[in-house]
Motif scaffolding. Structure first.
Motif, PDB file in Angstrom:
ATOM      1  N   UNK A  23       0.813  -1.214   0.000  1.00  0.00           N
ATOM      2  CA  UNK A  23       0.000   0.000   0.000  1.00  0.00           C
ATOM      3  C   UNK A  23       0.848   1.267   0.000  1.00  0.00           C
ATOM      4  N   UNK A  24       2.047   1.172   0.579  1.00  0.00           N
ATOM      5  CA  UNK A  24       2.950   2.320   0.658  1.00  0.00           C
ATOM      6  C   UNK A  24       4.338   1.885   0.196  1.00  0.00           C
ATOM      7  N   UNK A  25       5.152   2.822  -0.268  1.00  0.00           N
ATOM      8  CA  UNK A  25       6.459   2.434  -0.830  1.00  0.00           C
ATOM      9  C   UNK A  25       7.429   1.817   0.163  1.00  0.00           C
ATOM     10  N   UNK A  26       7.173   1.960   1.482  1.00  0.00           N
ATOM     11  CA  UNK A  26       8.054   1.313   2.457  1.00  0.00           C
ATOM     12  C   UNK A  26       7.391   0.113   3.127  1.00  0.00           C
ATOM     13  N   UNK A  62       4.761 -12.627  14.991  1.00  0.00           N
ATOM     14  CA  UNK A  62       4.834 -13.191  13.647  1.00  0.00           C
ATOM     15  C   UNK A  62       6.224 -13.048  13.050  1.00  0.00           C
ATOM     16  N   UNK A  63       6.620 -14.048  12.266  1.00  0.00           N
ATOM     17  CA  UNK A  63       7.863 -13.977  11.502  1.00  0.00           C
ATOM     18  C   UNK A  63       7.661 -14.712  10.181  1.00  0.00           C
ATOM     19  N   UNK A  64       8.576 -14.464   9.244  1.00  0.00           N
ATOM     20  CA  UNK A  64       8.435 -15.137   7.962  1.00  0.00           C
ATOM     21  C   UNK A  64       9.477 -14.700   6.953  1.00  0.00           C
ATOM     22  N   UNK A  65       9.224 -15.024   5.703  1.00  0.00           N
ATOM     23  CA  UNK A  65      10.132 -14.744   4.595  1.00  0.00           C
ATOM     24  C   UNK A  65       9.595 -13.573   3.788  1.00  0.00           C
ATOM     25  N   UNK A  66      10.459 -12.608   3.495  1.00  0.00           N
ATOM     26  CA  UNK A  66      10.042 -11.451   2.698  1.00  0.00           C
ATOM     27  C   UNK A  66       9.680 -11.914   1.290  1.00  0.00           C
ATOM     28  N   UNK A  67       8.439 -11.632   0.913  1.00  0.00           N
ATOM     29  CA  UNK A  67       7.892 -12.080  -0.365  1.00  0.00           C
ATOM     30  C   UNK A  67       7.864 -10.964  -1.406  1.00  0.00           C
ATOM     31  N   UNK A  68       7.616  -9.744  -0.928  1.00  0.00           N
ATOM     32  CA  UNK A  68       7.466  -8.602  -1.836  1.00  0.00           C
ATOM     33  C   UNK A  68       7.895  -7.345  -1.093  1.00  0.00           C
ATOM     34  N   UNK A  69       8.513  -6.396  -1.791  1.00  0.00           N
ATOM     35  CA  UNK A  69       8.957  -5.158  -1.140  1.00  0.00           C
ATOM     36  C   UNK A  69       8.498  -3.939  -1.920  1.00  0.00           C
ATOM     37  N   UNK A  70       8.230  -2.855  -1.168  1.00  0.00           N
ATOM     38  CA  UNK A  70       7.931  -1.579  -1.796  1.00  0.00           C
ATOM     39  C   UNK A  70       9.195  -0.941  -2.339  1.00  0.00           C
ATOM     40  N   UNK A  71       9.022   0.035  -3.199  1.00  0.00           N
ATOM     41  CA  UNK A  71      10.169   0.602  -3.922  1.00  0.00           C
ATOM     42  C   UNK A  71      11.135   1.364  -3.027  1.00  0.00           C
ATOM     43  N   UNK A  72      10.697   1.785  -1.846  1.00  0.00           N
ATOM     44  CA  UNK A  72      11.577   2.546  -0.955  1.00  0.00           C
ATOM     45  C   UNK A  72      12.214   1.696   0.141  1.00  0.00           C
ATOM     46  N   UNK A  73      11.993   0.404   0.142  1.00  0.00           N
ATOM     47  CA  UNK A  73      12.525  -0.458   1.195  1.00  0.00           C
ATOM     48  C   UNK A  73      14.000  -0.739   0.939  1.00  0.00           C
ATOM     49  N   UNK A  74      14.834  -0.449   1.943  1.00  0.00           N
ATOM     50  CA  UNK A  74      16.285  -0.655   1.847  1.00  0.00           C
ATOM     51  C   UNK A  74      16.801  -1.657   2.880  1.00  0.00           C
ATOM     52  N   UNK A  75      16.087  -1.821   3.980  1.00  0.00           N
ATOM     53  CA  UNK A  75      16.597  -2.603   5.108  1.00  0.00           C
ATOM     54  C   UNK A  75      16.603  -4.100   4.830  1.00  0.00           C
ATOM     55  N   UNK A  76      15.598  -4.574   4.113  1.00  0.00           N
ATOM     56  CA  UNK A  76      15.483  -6.011   3.829  1.00  0.00           C
ATOM     57  C   UNK A  76      15.244  -6.205   2.341  1.00  0.00           C
ATOM     58  N   UNK A  77      15.406  -7.437   1.882  1.00  0.00           N
ATOM     59  CA  UNK A  77      15.175  -7.762   0.472  1.00  0.00           C
ATOM     60  C   UNK A  77      14.351  -9.035   0.369  1.00  0.00           C
TER      61      UNK A  77
END
Length: 376
Positions: A23-26, A62-77
């Motif tokens: 919903x948001x870039x981060x 909750x924990x899990x595997x990053x599936x999708x990221x917003x365009x401004x996300x830098x901390x995780x991939x």
């Protein structure tokens, strides 16, 4: 996707719901690998948290595997394995910048308190993590990558109860040689006992009324145990056996403690925020000049709150929601060094589609249930 949803008083259902979207870039979307039921989730299904709509997705551990990221996300991939702290924090307001992450000024559009995943419209309205997928906002702030060599079970509790228990002990100012009373032997209470020992307490007294939880505290934490049903005035009894009271009392019970008949009626009528039985034990169990640290969740205002008892004995009260973000990395190092093992509190591991059963045994304290982990 499938998720555990709130359906009313003591009623949850595993249902098919919409998949989350960026919903948001981060923002990020995670595929949940493990999630847990927290004692404070029971406050929702007991009707103690207002503005929880039907079909609302619950859960905040909750924990899990990053599936999708917003365009401004830098901390995780994409592909990173992360834990997600339960407070939702922007990272740049005054409170976040002063390590009061749970009081973030920007994450909750619905009130002054900070936002929490899956914990009513009042606390932000964000979907919870007892689901196959979770949208995580402010992903440059909250999610933390965890080492692959550690199991989900070793790190899942970094989302809430492990830092909460640590913070409760630290907030109480526990020092080497102190006598500490821990009210409640649920997951947070059991972990608080471990942290009190880690910080050097010489005497730890655990209080509950559920025998299998007391037995667990004795077996795994080597503490003294008291069943408060055995005494007319448990606080006075503790004062007697400690020669004046404990240095620190940690309330890990909150509003779900044993209620009097009057409290039950008043709570149903919204005239009372729940039980205050733990607070009343604490008034007498703590020594003069001691500290009461409250990490159990409390609700609205309380009638006949024993403020005068605390005032008369120069007691320091500390309380609130743990600012989890500040504690994740230090506690992660402690786990990696094997100085603390939080996994003994796990009594049940179940698939997400058994969520209704999981809530029942956890709420009704059946099958010796202490902590449930759900696997989507």
């Amino acid at each position: 996707m499938k998720a555990i949803t709130y359906q009313g008083m003591k009623n949850v259902k595993v249902k098919d719901v919409r998949d989350p979207k960026i919903e948001n870039p981060d923002d990020i979307i995670i595929k949940v690998t493990s999630t847990a039921i927290c004692g404070s989730d029971l406050h929702l299904i007991h009707g103690m948290i207002p503005n929880t709509p039907k079909d609302y997705i619950i859960g905040h551990e909750t924990m899990g595997i990053v599936e999708e990221i917003g365009k401004d996300v830098k901390k995780v991939k994409k592909g990173d394995r992360v834990i997600v702290p339960f407070p939702i924090s922007c990272g740049h307001c005054w409170y976040c910048e002063h390590d009061l992450w749970s009081q973030c000024d920007n994450s909750n559009p619905n009130g002054e308190a900070g936002a929490i995943f899956g914990y009513s419209e009042t606390l932000g309205g964000y979907d919870g993590g007892q689901a196959e997928y979770l949208r995580v906002p402010y992903a440059n702030v909250g999610p933390t990558i965890v080492p692959e060599e550690l199991t989900d079970e070793q790190v899942l509790f970094l989302t809430d109860i492990l830092p909460t228990a640590y913070w409760g002990v630290e907030n109480g100012g526990v020092r080497i040689g102190d006598t500490v009373v821990v009210l409640g032997c649920g997951p947070v209470g059991l972990l608080a006992q471990k942290w009190a020992a880690y910080m050097g307490a010489s005497r730890i007294i655990a209080v509950d009324r559920v025998e299998y939880r007391l037995k667990h505290a004795k077996q795994f934490n080597d503490v003294e145990i008291i069943n408060f049903e055995d005494y007319d005035n448990t606080g006075e009894y503790i004062k007697d056996i400690t020669d004046g009271g404990a240095d620190v009392v940690i309330d890990c019970v909150g509003m779900d403690g044993k209620m009097t008949g009057v409290e039950k009626v008043e709570t149903l009528l919204k005239l009372q925020g729940g039980s205050k039985s733990a607070i009343e034990i604490a008034t007498q169990a703590v020594r003069k000049g001691g500290t009461v640290s409250i990490v159990g969740v409390y609700g609205a205002r309380y009638n006949a709150f024993p403020l005068g008892d605390f005032f008369a004995r120069n007691i320091t009260l500390k309380m609130g929601q743990c600012p989890v973000h500040s504690y994740v990395d230090p506690i992660l190092d402690i786990i990696k060094s094997k100085k603390i093992d939080p996994t003994d509190i796990i009594t049940h591991k179940l698939p997400l589609n058994k969520g209704e059963h999981a809530y029942k045994i956890f709420d009704e304290k059946k099958d010796d249930c202490i902590k449930v982990i759900l696997k989507p």
